[in-house]
Design a protein around this motif. Structure first.
Motif, PDB file in Angstrom:
ATOM      1  N   ALA A 145       0.679  -1.127  -0.072  1.00 11.86           N
ATOM      2  CA  ALA A 145      -0.024   0.159   0.042  1.00 11.86           C
ATOM      3  C   ALA A 145       0.945   1.147   0.031  1.00 11.86           C
ATOM      4  O   ALA A 145       0.583   2.376  -0.687  1.00 11.86           O
ATOM      5  N   THR A 146       1.855   1.270   0.645  1.00 13.52           N
ATOM      6  CA  THR A 146       3.018   2.184   0.736  1.00 13.52           C
ATOM      7  C   THR A 146       3.560   2.650  -0.515  1.00 13.52           C
ATOM      8  O   THR A 146       3.708   3.646  -1.239  1.00 13.52           O
ATOM      9  N   ALA A 147       3.823   1.694  -1.030  1.00  9.64           N
ATOM     10  CA  ALA A 147       4.665   1.530  -2.664  1.00  9.64           C
ATOM     11  C   ALA A 147       3.422   2.237  -3.682  1.00  9.64           C
ATOM     12  O   ALA A 147       3.919   2.897  -4.416  1.00  9.64           O
ATOM     13  N   ALA A 149       0.788   3.976  -3.063  1.00  6.28           N
ATOM     14  CA  ALA A 149       0.576   5.241  -2.646  1.00  6.28           C
ATOM     15  C   ALA A 149       1.422   6.262  -3.223  1.00  6.28           C
ATOM     16  O   ALA A 149       1.432   7.342  -3.844  1.00  6.28           O
ATOM     17  N   PHE A 150       2.822   5.682  -2.986  1.00  8.87           N
ATOM     18  CA  PHE A 150       3.920   6.743  -3.711  1.00  8.87           C
ATOM     19  C   PHE A 150       3.621   6.776  -5.257  1.00  8.87           C
ATOM     20  O   PHE A 150       3.858   7.725  -5.644  1.00  8.87           O
ATOM     21  N   ALA A 151       3.572   5.683  -5.725  1.00  3.69           N
ATOM     22  CA  ALA A 151       3.576   5.557  -7.209  1.00  3.69           C
ATOM     23  C   ALA A 151       2.212   6.590  -7.645  1.00  3.69           C
ATOM     24  O   ALA A 151       2.436   7.112  -8.660  1.00  3.69           O
ATOM     25  N   VAL A 152       1.222   6.372  -7.316  1.00  4.09           N
ATOM     26  CA  VAL A 152       0.049   7.198  -7.522  1.00  4.09           C
ATOM     27  C   VAL A 152       0.230   8.696  -7.363  1.00  4.09           C
ATOM     28  O   VAL A 152      -0.099   9.361  -8.122  1.00  4.09           O
ATOM     29  N   ARG A 153       0.989   8.997  -6.203  1.00  2.00           N
ATOM     30  CA  ARG A 153       1.452  10.704  -5.922  1.00  2.00           C
ATOM     31  C   ARG A 153       2.289  10.984  -7.503  1.00  2.00           C
ATOM     32  O   ARG A 153       2.475  12.303  -7.405  1.00  2.00           O
ATOM     33  N   GLN A 154       2.840  10.085  -8.199  1.00  2.00           N
ATOM     34  CA  GLN A 154       3.702  10.447  -9.258  1.00  2.00           C
ATOM     35  C   GLN A 154       2.963  10.719 -10.536  1.00  2.00           C
ATOM     36  O   GLN A 154       3.676  11.005 -11.505  1.00  2.00           O
ATOM     37  N   LEU A 155       1.702  10.243 -10.563  1.00  4.56           N
ATOM     38  CA  LEU A 155       0.839  10.359 -11.436  1.00  4.56           C
ATOM     39  C   LEU A 155       1.027  11.913 -12.346  1.00  4.56           C
ATOM     40  O   LEU A 155       0.838  12.804 -11.410  1.00  4.56           O
ATOM     41  N   GLY A 165      13.516   9.734 -10.961  1.00  2.67           N
ATOM     42  CA  GLY A 165      12.617  10.836  -9.836  1.00  2.67           C
ATOM     43  C   GLY A 165      13.680  11.874  -9.542  1.00  2.67           C
ATOM     44  O   GLY A 165      14.882  11.875  -9.746  1.00  2.67           O
ATOM     45  N   PRO A 166      13.361  12.844  -8.530  1.00  3.06           N
ATOM     46  CA  PRO A 166      12.088  13.001  -8.239  1.00  3.06           C
ATOM     47  C   PRO A 166      11.085  13.724  -9.315  1.00  3.06           C
ATOM     48  O   PRO A 166       9.882  13.812  -9.181  1.00  3.06           O
ATOM     49  N   ASP A 167      11.623  14.361 -10.287  1.00  2.00           N
ATOM     50  CA  ASP A 167      10.883  15.205 -11.255  1.00  2.00           C
ATOM     51  C   ASP A 167      10.157  14.496 -12.576  1.00  2.00           C
ATOM     52  O   ASP A 167       9.644  14.796 -13.193  1.00  2.00           O
ATOM     53  N   ALA A 168      10.842  13.469 -12.806  1.00  2.00           N
ATOM     54  CA  ALA A 168      10.624  12.353 -14.027  1.00  2.00           C
ATOM     55  C   ALA A 168      11.120  11.068 -13.558  1.00  2.00           C
ATOM     56  O   ALA A 168      11.895  10.553 -12.790  1.00  2.00           O
ATOM     57  N   TYR A 169      10.481   9.969 -14.187  1.00  2.00           N
ATOM     58  CA  TYR A 169      10.584   8.690 -14.206  1.00  2.00           C
ATOM     59  C   TYR A 169      10.775   8.013 -15.246  1.00  2.00           C
ATOM     60  O   TYR A 169       9.910   8.267 -16.299  1.00  2.00           O
ATOM     61  N   ASP A 170      11.521   6.560 -15.466  1.00  2.00           N
ATOM     62  CA  ASP A 170      10.814   5.752 -16.489  1.00  2.00           C
ATOM     63  C   ASP A 170      10.449   4.533 -15.695  1.00  2.00           C
ATOM     64  O   ASP A 170      10.295   4.657 -14.330  1.00  2.00           O
ATOM     65  N   CYS A 171       9.902   3.477 -16.459  1.00  2.00           N
ATOM     66  CA  CYS A 171       9.182   2.320 -15.549  1.00  2.00           C
ATOM     67  C   CYS A 171      10.047   1.899 -14.509  1.00  2.00           C
ATOM     68  O   CYS A 171       9.477   1.699 -13.382  1.00  2.00           O
ATOM     69  N   SER A 172      10.949   1.329 -14.635  1.00  2.00           N
ATOM     70  CA  SER A 172      12.036   0.823 -13.563  1.00  2.00           C
ATOM     71  C   SER A 172      12.296   1.703 -12.575  1.00  2.00           C
ATOM     72  O   SER A 172      12.378   1.488 -11.292  1.00  2.00           O
ATOM     73  N   GLY A 173      12.416   2.911 -12.923  1.00  2.00           N
ATOM     74  CA  GLY A 173      12.690   4.086 -11.862  1.00  2.00           C
ATOM     75  C   GLY A 173      11.782   4.398 -11.048  1.00  2.00           C
ATOM     76  O   GLY A 173      11.825   4.433  -9.924  1.00  2.00           O
ATOM     77  N   LEU A 174      10.386   4.473 -11.496  1.00  2.00           N
ATOM     78  CA  LEU A 174       9.152   4.553 -10.526  1.00  2.00           C
ATOM     79  C   LEU A 174       9.219   3.186  -9.850  1.00  2.00           C
ATOM     80  O   LEU A 174       8.772   3.630  -8.506  1.00  2.00           O
ATOM     81  N   VAL A 175       9.315   2.225 -10.233  1.00  2.00           N
ATOM     82  CA  VAL A 175       9.080   0.828  -9.383  1.00  2.00           C
ATOM     83  C   VAL A 175      10.119   0.966  -8.207  1.00  2.00           C
ATOM     84  O   VAL A 175       9.955   0.772  -7.112  1.00  2.00           O
ATOM     85  N   TYR A 176      11.446   1.170  -8.730  1.00  2.00           N
ATOM     86  CA  TYR A 176      12.468   1.201  -7.591  1.00  2.00           C
ATOM     87  C   TYR A 176      12.148   2.403  -6.621  1.00  2.00           C
ATOM     88  O   TYR A 176      12.213   2.194  -5.355  1.00  2.00           O
ATOM     89  N   ALA A 177      11.820   3.312  -6.901  1.00  2.00           N
ATOM     90  CA  ALA A 177      11.590   4.364  -6.076  1.00  2.00           C
ATOM     91  C   ALA A 177      10.347   4.181  -5.163  1.00  2.00           C
ATOM     92  O   ALA A 177      10.229   4.402  -3.893  1.00  2.00           O
ATOM     93  N   ALA A 178       9.223   3.402  -5.677  1.00  2.00           N
ATOM     94  CA  ALA A 178       8.165   3.095  -5.082  1.00  2.00           C
ATOM     95  C   ALA A 178       8.290   1.996  -3.981  1.00  2.00           C
ATOM     96  O   ALA A 178       8.081   2.432  -2.629  1.00  2.00           O
ATOM     97  N   THR A 180      11.534   1.535  -2.796  1.00  2.01           N
ATOM     98  CA  THR A 180      12.258   2.577  -1.840  1.00  2.01           C
ATOM     99  C   THR A 180      11.366   2.991  -0.853  1.00  2.01           C
ATOM    100  O   THR A 180      11.887   3.260   0.616  1.00  2.01           O
ATOM    101  N   SER A 181      10.372   3.824  -0.985  1.00  2.00           N
ATOM    102  CA  SER A 181       9.461   4.486  -0.292  1.00  2.00           C
ATOM    103  C   SER A 181       8.846   3.737   0.788  1.00  2.00           C
ATOM    104  O   SER A 181       8.354   4.130   1.778  1.00  2.00           O
ATOM    105  N   ALA A 182       8.641   2.363   0.494  1.00  2.00           N
ATOM    106  CA  ALA A 182       7.938   1.352   1.412  1.00  2.00           C
ATOM    107  C   ALA A 182       9.033   0.440   2.307  1.00  2.00           C
ATOM    108  O   ALA A 182       8.776  -0.215   3.079  1.00  2.00           O
ATOM    109  N   GLY A 183      10.329   0.944   2.058  1.00  2.00           N
ATOM    110  CA  GLY A 183      11.515   0.308   3.007  1.00  2.00           C
ATOM    111  C   GLY A 183      11.696  -1.232   2.190  1.00  2.00           C
ATOM    112  O   GLY A 183      12.456  -1.939   2.889  1.00  2.00           O
ATOM    113  N   ILE A 184      11.599  -1.377   1.160  1.00  2.00           N
ATOM    114  CA  ILE A 184      12.030  -2.649   0.477  1.00  2.00           C
ATOM    115  C   ILE A 184      13.038  -2.487  -0.124  1.00  2.00           C
ATOM    116  O   ILE A 184      13.160  -1.663  -1.334  1.00  2.00           O
TER     117      ILE A 184
END
Length: 184
Positions: A145-147, A149-155, A165-178, A180-184
């Motif tokens: 849910a944390t990951a 929520a992070f991804a949805v905020r990037q829409l 990130g934080p101003d632009a992402y590619d697919c894997s960059g967004l997944v990795y950042a999401a 990471t935000s969840a501590g995974i």
């Protein structure tokens, strides 16, 4: 999902599911996503939902312009006059319109094309599909849910190859950042 049961009035949920059955390939949750975005499933008191029209001329809980409603109109309850304000008529009409504009294919591109025909905005398509996804998934774990929520905020942020990130992402960059935000 629990969200669908808690957020969608039972009469609307039943209508979304029944109307989707008239178009092979159309998920009920896409109708629910449109209903959420357009009128919060009829719960909104905004101009045009229950009477009158909004600034764009749209009417009813599924927010049809009169000419569009007339083109695809379905009188879901023949004992009651056809109306864009009648919940059943509006939802079944939305189903027919989506079906005629590509949803019948059942493919992701066909569904996207149909939603875009409903409202010519990519942001609208993304919003409807996000609600549809929320309505059909089981409750995620707290980490997921944390990951999510992070991804949805990037829409709305631009896609850029190699961006993390934080101003632009590619697919894997967004997944990795999401993750990471969840501590995974």
């Amino acid at each position: 999902s629990v969200l669908a049961l808690n957020d969608i009035p039972p009469a609307y949920l039943a209508l979304y599911m029944a109307a989707a059955q008239t178009c092979p390939g159309l998920p009920w949750a896409v109708l629910a996503g449109i209903g959420k975005v357009e009128s919060d499933h009829g719960k909104s008191n905004a101009l045009g939902i229950h009477s009158g029209s909004n600034r764009a001329g749209a009417e009813g809980p599924m927010q049809f312009e009169p000419t569009t409603f007339a083109q695809y109109a379905v009188n879901a309850d023949p004992g009651v006059p056809l109306s864009p304000y009648n919940t059943a008529d509006a939802i079944y009409t939305a189903g027919v319109m989506l079906c005629a504009n590509g949803a019948v294919s059942g493919t992701e591109s066909g569904i996207r094309q149909a939603i875009f025909a409903y409202d010519h905005s990519q942001a609208y398509v993304i919003s409807v599909l996000a609600w549809a996804a929320r309505y059909t998934v089981a409750a995620p774990s707290a980490l997921a849910a944390t990951a999510i929520a992070f991804a949805v905020r990037q829409l709305g942020k631009p896609y850029q190859w190699g961006a993390t990130g934080p101003d632009a992402y590619d697919c894997s960059g967004l997944v990795y950042a999401a993750y990471t935000s969840a501590g995974i």
